[in-house]
Motif scaffolding. Structure first.
Motif, mmCIF file in Angstrom:
data_model
loop_
_atom_site.group_PDB
_atom_site.id
_atom_site.type_symbol
_atom_site.label_atom_id
_atom_site.label_comp_id
_atom_site.label_asym_id
_atom_site.label_seq_id
_atom_site.Cartn_x
_atom_site.Cartn_y
_atom_site.Cartn_z
ATOM 1 N N ARG A 86 2.009 10.517 4.496
ATOM 2 C CA ARG A 86 1.065 9.403 4.410
ATOM 3 C C ARG A 86 -0.004 9.671 3.363
ATOM 4 O O ARG A 86 -0.490 8.765 2.685
ATOM 5 C CB ARG A 86 0.430 9.139 5.773
ATOM 6 C CG ARG A 86 1.463 8.665 6.799
ATOM 7 C CD ARG A 86 0.827 8.371 8.143
ATOM 8 N NE ARG A 86 0.301 7.014 8.217
ATOM 9 C CZ ARG A 86 -0.831 6.693 8.825
ATOM 10 N NH1 ARG A 86 -1.580 7.625 9.366
ATOM 11 N NH2 ARG A 86 -1.222 5.439 8.867
ATOM 12 N N SER A 87 -0.369 10.934 3.210
ATOM 13 C CA SER A 87 -1.398 11.272 2.227
ATOM 14 C C SER A 87 -0.874 11.077 0.806
ATOM 15 O O SER A 87 -1.645 10.989 -0.148
ATOM 16 C CB SER A 87 -1.844 12.720 2.406
ATOM 17 O OG SER A 87 -0.847 13.603 1.923
ATOM 18 N N ALA A 88 0.465 11.000 0.669
ATOM 19 C CA ALA A 88 1.037 10.825 -0.666
ATOM 20 C C ALA A 88 0.988 9.371 -1.125
ATOM 21 O O ALA A 88 1.425 9.049 -2.228
ATOM 22 C CB ALA A 88 2.477 11.335 -0.681
ATOM 23 N N GLY A 89 0.487 8.506 -0.275
ATOM 24 C CA GLY A 89 0.317 7.121 -0.691
ATOM 25 C C GLY A 89 1.518 6.235 -0.431
ATOM 26 O O GLY A 89 1.683 5.199 -1.089
ATOM 27 N N LEU A 90 2.361 6.602 0.514
ATOM 28 C CA LEU A 90 3.507 5.772 0.850
ATOM 29 C C LEU A 90 3.151 4.790 1.953
ATOM 30 O O LEU A 90 2.347 5.101 2.832
ATOM 31 C CB LEU A 90 4.657 6.650 1.359
ATOM 32 C CG LEU A 90 5.540 7.350 0.341
ATOM 33 C CD1 LEU A 90 6.496 8.285 1.067
ATOM 34 C CD2 LEU A 90 6.317 6.326 -0.482
ATOM 35 N N ILE A 112 7.674 7.229 -3.920
ATOM 36 C CA ILE A 112 6.228 7.238 -4.148
ATOM 37 C C ILE A 112 5.895 6.551 -5.479
ATOM 38 O O ILE A 112 4.966 5.748 -5.568
ATOM 39 C CB ILE A 112 5.703 8.687 -4.126
ATOM 40 C CG1 ILE A 112 5.747 9.222 -2.685
ATOM 41 C CG2 ILE A 112 4.287 8.759 -4.679
ATOM 42 C CD1 ILE A 112 5.470 10.701 -2.566
ATOM 43 N N ALA A 113 6.696 6.831 -6.488
ATOM 44 C CA ALA A 113 6.477 6.180 -7.780
ATOM 45 C C ALA A 113 6.605 4.666 -7.636
ATOM 46 O O ALA A 113 5.801 3.900 -8.190
ATOM 47 C CB ALA A 113 7.484 6.713 -8.799
ATOM 48 N N ALA A 171 4.030 -0.710 -7.379
ATOM 49 C CA ALA A 171 3.875 -1.995 -6.701
ATOM 50 C C ALA A 171 2.423 -2.271 -6.320
ATOM 51 O O ALA A 171 1.985 -3.421 -6.270
ATOM 52 C CB ALA A 171 4.749 -2.037 -5.457
ATOM 53 N N ASP A 172 1.672 -1.206 -6.053
ATOM 54 C CA ASP A 172 0.287 -1.382 -5.591
ATOM 55 C C ASP A 172 -0.579 -0.304 -6.223
ATOM 56 O O ASP A 172 -0.902 0.704 -5.590
ATOM 57 C CB ASP A 172 0.250 -1.288 -4.062
ATOM 58 C CG ASP A 172 -1.186 -1.465 -3.550
ATOM 59 O OD1 ASP A 172 -2.067 -1.798 -4.359
ATOM 60 O OD2 ASP A 172 -1.393 -1.233 -2.338
ATOM 61 N N PRO A 173 -0.947 -0.487 -7.469
ATOM 62 C CA PRO A 173 -1.664 0.545 -8.208
ATOM 63 C C PRO A 173 -3.012 0.896 -7.582
ATOM 64 O O PRO A 173 -3.547 1.978 -7.815
ATOM 65 C CB PRO A 173 -1.873 -0.092 -9.594
ATOM 66 C CG PRO A 173 -0.886 -1.216 -9.656
ATOM 67 C CD PRO A 173 -0.755 -1.711 -8.257
#
Lengths: 240, 240
Positions: free
Chosen positions: B139-143, B230-231, B236-238
DNA sequence: CAGCTTATGCCAACGCCATTGACATGGTTG
DNA sequence: CAACCATGTCAATGGCGTTGGCATAAGCTG
């Protein structure tokens, strides 16, 4: 009791048991798998197997050296069922994918048997034939033997690893399985967000996904890797 | 015997056994793991565990409801050992790789225990903490949570699947293990090239590779897949 | 410190289990 | 048809998990 087990092919005198059943290796293995499916791992004991067959438990020692020998026979039967009816199409990728999915399915169809036999090397006919087929598919794709063995190893380990893991979830004795499932609802679903924020946030998604297998995805990853290796081999030796 | 097991934290009266040992959940689990390591799965029985502890077998039922309950405690101890001393670095990929390798190693360090506890959900403290940590890293990886759960599921299943498979090879009772190894030399290595050309051609390579684990490779495949997800999420949501 | 409560360990017993040796029987072979 | 012996059966052995009842001593209460 017999010092040595008579090989199935050499059996001549087929004497019915008191209950009128004519024993055979095949019948014993099938009955054992049925017992496993009906009552789980705990349901398969020599005594119960004898009772289910209509034979004295000690009779089974005329066919198998002991419980371990029976286990290997069950392992081989599982692989045999996975391979039965399979035919090569000549497309290595399709063939390998089909083989992987067949093995995975065959294990899931008999989860208790799958767990019981996990990672045993039976050395019996069906197992040997399966290995021969898988190696043949990879070698026919034009890979050098070194790469064939690398991918074969990853393929068979990954397939069996997921098959056993997925089967294990289905194979637990009812009590343990119920307990494991209860854990999700009674323990995980009730963890406070203060102490376990990440579990609390994702629990509905976790519960929804838990019953699917990640094997197909992992298999495709492996096939991608194999395809890359084949492309490399062709580039290095276009004549092959 | 006791209807209910007294929780470890609530124990006050620590009465030594005849042999002078003061029992505790921790001591029992450690002794059980030692027995497993020394004599394999067959070596761990309630009676032998009692003897090894210097206590009557029935005393153990004051600490565990039964053999299954002890199994879950061993499972949790295994996960606890994998996580002990781990710290997040903030690099999700390095963290996840380290977690996977730690779990894999912890299982291989106690193969018999690993097989015994394969795929059980203990719901005990160490297991919950490990899940919380893994979910936290993803979750901390921004997914988005949906992807977090997809990758979490593949990660934990793949890790446990390989851990158990690799452990199973090490965990076989000496007799069975010797038998399995003998199969390779006595059966596979002697198959004639006429009937099994592919096995015959690759047997030396197969034997050489058999003892290594394919897990690190599979883990890196999964991490690649997660990186791609993740990329995608960032694209999709910068703002996330 | 004395007395009480009761958690804890121990004992004996139950019904399972796998495996074995001796024996009975009937299928196959000559 | 007779003999042999592969095959099924019986009975016994020792180990297993688990349980109920009981003795004892740890820790509390005063």
């Amino acid at each position: 009791m017999a010092k040595e087990v008579v090989p199935e092919a050499a059996r001549k005198r087929r004497k019915p048991t008191k209950a009128g059943v004519v024993l055979s290796e095949q019948l014993i293995v099938e009955t054992a798998m049925r017992l496993l499916q009906q009552s789980g791992r705990e349901g398969l004991t020599v005594r119960r197997l004898g009772a289910a067959l209509g034979a004295d438990p000690s009779s089974l020692y005329r066919y198998f050296r002991g419980a371990d020998d029976l286990t290997l026979a069950i392992a081989d039967e599982l692989i045999g069922r996975a391979m039965r009816g399979w035919e090569a199409t000549g497309d290595w990728r399709a063939d390998l994918r089909e083989l992987g999915m067949r093995i995975h399915s065959a294990y899931l169809a008999h989860p208790q048997a799958a767990v019981l036999t996990a990672s045993r090397v039976s050395g019996r006919a069906n197992e040997i034939d399966a290995d021969e087929v898988i190696l043949g598919v990879l070698r026919s794709a034009g890979l050098p033997d070194r790469e064939v063995v690398r991918i074969y190893h990853a393929f068979i380990d990954q397939t069996l690893a997921f098959a056993v893991l997925d089967a294990a979830g289905l194979a637990l004795p009812p009590a343990a399985r119920a307990a494991d499932e209860a854990v999700w609802h009674a323990t995980y679903a009730r963890l406070p967000a203060e102490t376990h924020p990440n579990i609390a946030a994702t629990v509905p998604l976790l519960v929804a996904r838990m019953n699917n297998s990640a094997y197909p995805t992992a298999l495709d990853m492996l096939l991608d890797n194999a395809a890359a290796a084949i492309a490399r081999a062709r580039a290095a030796d276009p004549g092959a």
